[in-house]
Write a protein that holds these residues in place. Sequence first.
Motif, PDB file in Angstrom:
ATOM      1  N   ILE A  72       4.022   3.016   1.791  1.00  0.00           N
ATOM      2  CA  ILE A  72       4.183   3.521   0.419  1.00  0.00           C
ATOM      3  C   ILE A  72       3.067   2.982  -0.479  1.00  0.00           C
ATOM      4  CG2 ILE A  72       5.738   3.572  -1.575  1.00  0.00           C
ATOM      5  CD1 ILE A  72       6.699   5.179   0.970  1.00  0.00           C
ATOM      6  N   ALA A  73       2.709   1.720  -0.275  1.00  0.00           N
ATOM      7  CA  ALA A  73       1.636   1.092  -1.053  1.00  0.00           C
ATOM      8  C   ALA A  73       1.106  -0.081  -0.245  1.00  0.00           C
ATOM      9  CB  ALA A  73       2.149   0.614  -2.402  1.00  0.00           C
ATOM     10  N   SER A  74      -0.123  -0.478  -0.561  1.00  0.00           N
ATOM     11  CA  SER A  74      -0.706  -1.630   0.120  1.00  0.00           C
ATOM     12  C   SER A  74      -1.860  -2.196  -0.688  1.00  0.00           C
ATOM     13  CB  SER A  74      -1.200  -1.243   1.520  1.00  0.00           C
ATOM     14  OG  SER A  74      -2.319  -0.384   1.443  1.00  0.00           O
ATOM     15  N   ILE A  75      -2.180  -3.430  -0.380  1.00  0.00           N
ATOM     16  CA  ILE A  75      -3.504  -3.947  -0.692  1.00  0.00           C
ATOM     17  C   ILE A  75      -4.211  -3.756   0.646  1.00  0.00           C
ATOM     18  CG2 ILE A  75      -4.907  -5.944  -1.290  1.00  0.00           C
ATOM     19  CD1 ILE A  75      -2.562  -6.950  -2.983  1.00  0.00           C
ATOM     20  N   PRO A  76      -4.992  -2.702   0.742  1.00  0.00           N
ATOM     21  CA  PRO A  76      -5.467  -2.256   2.053  1.00  0.00           C
ATOM     22  C   PRO A  76      -6.608  -3.077   2.637  1.00  0.00           C
ATOM     23  CG  PRO A  76      -6.373  -0.857   0.337  1.00  0.00           C
ATOM     24  CD  PRO A  76      -5.455  -1.843  -0.340  1.00  0.00           C
TER      25      PRO A  76
END
Length: 181
Positions: free
Chosen positions: A45-49
């Motif tokens: 859904i979200a990340s610090i990629p």
Amino acid sequence: MKSLTARLGQVALALFPLAACSTQPTVPRVPQVDVARYMGDWYVIASIPSRFEKGAVNAIESYRLQPDGVVRTDFRYRKESATGELKTMHAKGYPHADTNNAVWGMQFIWPIKAQYVISWLDPGYRFVIVARDKRDYVWVMARTPTVTDAEYASLVGRVAAMGYNVNDLKKVPQQWPESRP
């Protein structure tokens, strides 16, 4: 005249308190993970990629428990759009029994195992936050490709409480169904 070794020792002793102060505490760990229940697909859904994940769309992390206890991990995503180039990465997860399976070694390249900490897990195994003590990466995942605004805000709040800079958190577009090229 003091020897070089003695001087280096003094410098090291002088810097040791600074090094100790600069370390961050460990990220939270869930008390226990039922590995069999954790298996399956998780939508990012979200990340610090990581650098490989930048621009990811329709990112899914899939876990399969192997007979030897190793977790086969497949990360699949499209680059830049739902019709973009399909990318996949494969890894092996090694849950640490001494952490009740909350901490894993994630191996993309032998012999290196990256830290993978299941920091928060919904009791229904619907949402998870995977973090690292370095606070360089974090992944917010769900069993479904979308979450409500309230669920997302709650998850982001949890990430912030772990000491992450949520300004670095990037939503991962989930555009389903995918158009097949």
